[in-house]
Motif scaffolding. Structure first.
Motif, PDB file in Angstrom:
ATOM      1  N   THR A  86       0.825  -1.207   0.000  1.00  0.00           N
ATOM      2  CA  THR A  86       0.000   0.000   0.000  1.00  0.00           C
ATOM      3  C   THR A  86       0.864   1.264   0.000  1.00  0.00           C
ATOM      4  N   ALA A  87       2.166   1.084  -0.179  1.00  0.00           N
ATOM      5  CA  ALA A  87       3.072   2.237  -0.222  1.00  0.00           C
ATOM      6  C   ALA A  87       4.325   1.869  -1.003  1.00  0.00           C
ATOM      7  N   ALA A  88       5.010   2.890  -1.480  1.00  0.00           N
ATOM      8  CA  ALA A  88       6.268   2.678  -2.203  1.00  0.00           C
ATOM      9  C   ALA A  88       7.173   3.878  -1.995  1.00  0.00           C
ATOM     10  N   LEU A  89       8.479   3.618  -2.019  1.00  0.00           N
ATOM     11  CA  LEU A  89       9.490   4.665  -2.100  1.00  0.00           C
ATOM     12  C   LEU A  89      10.140   4.504  -3.462  1.00  0.00           C
ATOM     13  N   VAL A  90       9.991   5.507  -4.312  1.00  0.00           N
ATOM     14  CA  VAL A  90      10.487   5.452  -5.683  1.00  0.00           C
ATOM     15  C   VAL A  90      11.611   6.471  -5.832  1.00  0.00           C
ATOM     16  N   LEU A  91      12.786   6.006  -6.222  1.00  0.00           N
ATOM     17  CA  LEU A  91      13.944   6.886  -6.368  1.00  0.00           C
ATOM     18  C   LEU A  91      14.100   7.350  -7.808  1.00  0.00           C
ATOM     19  N   GLY A  92      14.847   8.424  -7.973  1.00  0.00           N
ATOM     20  CA  GLY A  92      15.035   8.987  -9.297  1.00  0.00           C
ATOM     21  C   GLY A  92      15.771   8.084 -10.260  1.00  0.00           C
ATOM     22  N   ASP A  93      16.544   7.110  -9.736  1.00  0.00           N
ATOM     23  CA  ASP A  93      17.247   6.181 -10.621  1.00  0.00           C
ATOM     24  C   ASP A  93      16.381   4.999 -11.016  1.00  0.00           C
ATOM     25  N   GLY A  94      15.113   4.980 -10.579  1.00  0.00           N
ATOM     26  CA  GLY A  94      14.193   3.910 -10.940  1.00  0.00           C
ATOM     27  C   GLY A  94      14.022   2.841  -9.893  1.00  0.00           C
ATOM     28  N   ALA A  95      14.819   2.874  -8.816  1.00  0.00           N
ATOM     29  CA  ALA A  95      14.668   1.874  -7.766  1.00  0.00           C
ATOM     30  C   ALA A  95      13.332   2.069  -7.056  1.00  0.00           C
ATOM     31  N   VAL A  99      16.023  12.093  -0.188  1.00  0.00           N
ATOM     32  CA  VAL A  99      15.982  10.986   0.765  1.00  0.00           C
ATOM     33  C   VAL A  99      17.275  10.989   1.576  1.00  0.00           C
ATOM     34  N   CYS A 100      17.133  11.142   2.895  1.00  0.00           N
ATOM     35  CA  CYS A 100      18.283  11.132   3.791  1.00  0.00           C
ATOM     36  C   CYS A 100      18.045  10.083   4.869  1.00  0.00           C
ATOM     37  N   PHE A 101      19.039   9.880   5.734  1.00  0.00           N
ATOM     38  CA  PHE A 101      18.832   8.958   6.848  1.00  0.00           C
ATOM     39  C   PHE A 101      19.287   9.605   8.144  1.00  0.00           C
ATOM     40  N   ASN A 102      18.625   9.207   9.235  1.00  0.00           N
ATOM     41  CA  ASN A 102      18.952   9.701  10.569  1.00  0.00           C
ATOM     42  C   ASN A 102      19.250   8.512  11.464  1.00  0.00           C
ATOM     43  N   GLU A 115      19.297  -1.142   3.398  1.00  0.00           N
ATOM     44  CA  GLU A 115      19.621  -1.027   1.980  1.00  0.00           C
ATOM     45  C   GLU A 115      19.521   0.427   1.521  1.00  0.00           C
ATOM     46  N   ILE A 116      18.488   1.130   1.967  1.00  0.00           N
ATOM     47  CA  ILE A 116      18.333   2.537   1.596  1.00  0.00           C
ATOM     48  C   ILE A 116      19.488   3.357   2.159  1.00  0.00           C
ATOM     49  N   THR A 117      19.864   3.086   3.399  1.00  0.00           N
ATOM     50  CA  THR A 117      20.974   3.801   4.019  1.00  0.00           C
ATOM     51  C   THR A 117      22.275   3.556   3.268  1.00  0.00           C
ATOM     52  N   ARG A 118      22.511   2.323   2.843  1.00  0.00           N
ATOM     53  CA  ARG A 118      23.724   2.029   2.066  1.00  0.00           C
ATOM     54  C   ARG A 118      23.723   2.782   0.743  1.00  0.00           C
ATOM     55  N   ARG A 119      22.559   2.879   0.113  1.00  0.00           N
ATOM     56  CA  ARG A 119      22.468   3.625  -1.149  1.00  0.00           C
ATOM     57  C   ARG A 119      22.833   5.095  -0.939  1.00  0.00           C
ATOM     58  N   VAL A 120      22.307   5.695   0.136  1.00  0.00           N
ATOM     59  CA  VAL A 120      22.626   7.090   0.424  1.00  0.00           C
ATOM     60  C   VAL A 120      24.110   7.232   0.766  1.00  0.00           C
ATOM     61  N   ARG A 121      24.602   6.306   1.582  1.00  0.00           N
ATOM     62  CA  ARG A 121      26.012   6.348   1.984  1.00  0.00           C
ATOM     63  C   ARG A 121      26.949   6.255   0.787  1.00  0.00           C
ATOM     64  N   ASP A 122      26.653   5.352  -0.138  1.00  0.00           N
ATOM     65  CA  ASP A 122      27.567   5.095  -1.253  1.00  0.00           C
ATOM     66  C   ASP A 122      27.376   6.045  -2.423  1.00  0.00           C
ATOM     67  N   GLY A 123      26.136   6.479  -2.654  1.00  0.00           N
ATOM     68  CA  GLY A 123      25.862   7.279  -3.835  1.00  0.00           C
ATOM     69  C   GLY A 123      25.420   8.699  -3.567  1.00  0.00           C
ATOM     70  N   GLN A 175      29.553  24.264   0.776  1.00  0.00           N
ATOM     71  CA  GLN A 175      29.322  23.288  -0.292  1.00  0.00           C
ATOM     72  C   GLN A 175      28.373  22.204   0.191  1.00  0.00           C
ATOM     73  N   LYS A 176      27.700  21.560  -0.768  1.00  0.00           N
ATOM     74  CA  LYS A 176      26.815  20.455  -0.427  1.00  0.00           C
ATOM     75  C   LYS A 176      27.647  19.225  -0.128  1.00  0.00           C
ATOM     76  N   MET A 177      27.276  18.498   0.936  1.00  0.00           N
ATOM     77  CA  MET A 177      27.991  17.296   1.323  1.00  0.00           C
ATOM     78  C   MET A 177      27.400  16.085   0.605  1.00  0.00           C
ATOM     79  N   LYS A 178      28.218  15.070   0.406  1.00  0.00           N
ATOM     80  CA  LYS A 178      27.727  13.854  -0.232  1.00  0.00           C
ATOM     81  C   LYS A 178      26.679  13.173   0.644  1.00  0.00           C
ATOM     82  N   LEU A 179      26.949  13.087   1.945  1.00  0.00           N
ATOM     83  CA  LEU A 179      26.057  12.386   2.861  1.00  0.00           C
ATOM     84  C   LEU A 179      25.323  13.318   3.810  1.00  0.00           C
ATOM     85  N   GLY A 180      26.010  14.304   4.333  1.00  0.00           N
ATOM     86  CA  GLY A 180      25.450  15.095   5.416  1.00  0.00           C
ATOM     87  C   GLY A 180      25.580  14.345   6.732  1.00  0.00           C
ATOM     88  N   HIS A 181      25.299  15.032   7.823  1.00  0.00           N
ATOM     89  CA  HIS A 181      25.354  14.441   9.171  1.00  0.00           C
ATOM     90  C   HIS A 181      23.972  14.562   9.792  1.00  0.00           C
TER      91      HIS A 181
END
Length: 394
Positions: free
Chosen positions: A18-27, A44-47, A131-139, A298-304
């Protein structure tokens, strides 16, 4: 819970979704909907905090962002009327690992799912947040759409395009969207068990706080330090600020790209600097002070983002565990010789604090007021008051 599908793969919704998270790369991540039955686009970020989800969701600095919580048990203590940092949450939506369970806390007033609905915030649970956190961390932080559709109908190509076409936070002025529309007074102090929030009756000083998206607990900490606070909009000029005859000026936290605000923020801060009124900045306020002094951001890759971020105070050698929420940072090499670096991140070495050597002004990138998080850095509010003392010859 299923593995994400990528663009070009079969993206038909499972019957239970009943829900989805859709990313710009198609995931696509499928799950169960929580909160409002609608969709929202954002970064999409993570805390990584283990507590304080209500404070996190109501932090204005999350404007334009979809928050993925790495802690799996979000919602287990419900919500209440006290643990909020703003009345209207600026976050776009939430992503959770586990189902929202029945609240188990004596302070609960409303289940998180009902609270999200009341604030028109959509969310998804039952997804692999690791998995989402790893995607943000790596990309880096991707654009995404979170959608809660009780009928189970999803137009994945359209949602992917919405995520892909969203411009992102780089170059976006969001402070103007979350700031107060008019000035107001603040005298509420910090929370105490069995007492709730207190009230400042005999202030020592008067501080003007420029609201770029201020958290309430920052204002409470200023009041706790003995300061009556007048809050003014982000667009306040130096004349607007100084006509209140402040003993000190506070530059608040806030969302978006600091460089996108310089047309109205830098002239105001420069005017206060020229007046020699002491300045203390936090988060976006830290970045804006650095920009005013001639530095760059500057914009950070991950942020804190989390309540477990180690920072070293270079003036004392002590390490603090801090609460943080930022996606931009100050470039240290761009700072002039009259600016001293005072704090640094032990995660990635990025800048966490500065002070002027020729003016009464300092700032930190992290959140010393916590909410949520440890109180290791509460001393900074006392340091601000001590700076005001010195400016008055005390």
């Amino acid at each position: 819970m299923t593995s994400p599908k990528t663009a070009g793969a079969e993206t038909a919704a499972p019957r239970w979704a009943t829900a989805a998270l859709v990313l710009g790369d198609g995931a696509v991540f499928w799950g169960k909907g929580v909160g409002a039955a609608r969709q929202a686009v954002g970064e999409v970020c993570f805390n990584t905090s283990m507590t304080g989800y209500q404070e996190i969701i109501t932090d204005p600095s999350y404007a334009g962002q979809i928050i993925t919580f790495t802690f799996p048990h979000v919602g287990n203590v419900g919500t209440n009327l006290e643990d909020i940092e703003s009345i209207n949450p600026a976050a776009r939506g939430v992503v959770l690992r586990g189902d929202i369970t029945e609240p188990a806390n004596w302070r609960n007033a409303k289940p998180l799912d009902d609270w999200l609905k009341g604030h028109n915030l959509p969310g998804i649970c039952g997804v692999d947040t690791r998995e989402i956190t790893r995607r943000v961390r790596d990309g880096g932080a991707p654009n995404g759409v979170v959608i809660h559709a009780p009928d189970g109908k999803f137009d994945i190509p359209a949602l992917t395009k919405t995520a892909r076409d969203w411009p992102g936070l780089d170059g976006m002025d969001l402070a103007i969207e979350v700031t107060t529309k008019q000035s107001y007074q603040w005298n509420e102090t910090t929370w105490a068990l069995g007492k709730g929030y207190g009230k400042l009756d005999k202030p020592r000083y008067h501080v003007v706080a420029v609201d770029y998206g201020a958290k309430r607990n920052i204002l409470r900490c200023l009041a706790n330090a003995g300061c009556k606070v007048t809050v003014v909009p982000a667009t306040a000029t130096a004349e607007d600020i100084l006509r209140h005859k402040p003993d000190g000026v506070f530059l608040s936290n806030g969302p978006g790209d600091p460089a996108a605000t310089v047309g109205y923020t830098v002239p105001a801060i420069q005017g206060v600097l020229d007046s020699k009124v002491p300045i203390f900045g936090i988060c976006l306020g830290h970045q804006l002070l650095a920009l005013t002094l001639g530095g760059k951001t500057q914009k950070m890759k991950l942020g804190h983002r989390g309540a477990n971020q180690p920072v070293k105070d270079l003036t004392t050698g002590k390490v603090e565990i801090t609460s943080q929420n930022h996606g931009f940072c100050v470039i240290e090499d761009s700072l002039p010789a009259t600016v001293e670096v005072t704090h640094t991140s032990l995660f990635d070495g990025s800048n966490e604090g500065i002070r002027c050597t020729d003016k009464p002004a300092f700032s930190v990138q992290y959140h010393p007021e916590a909410s949520p998080g440890p109180t290791d850095s509460h001393y900074l509010f006392d340091r601000f008051v001590e700076m005001i003392d010195r400016s008055k010859g005390k």
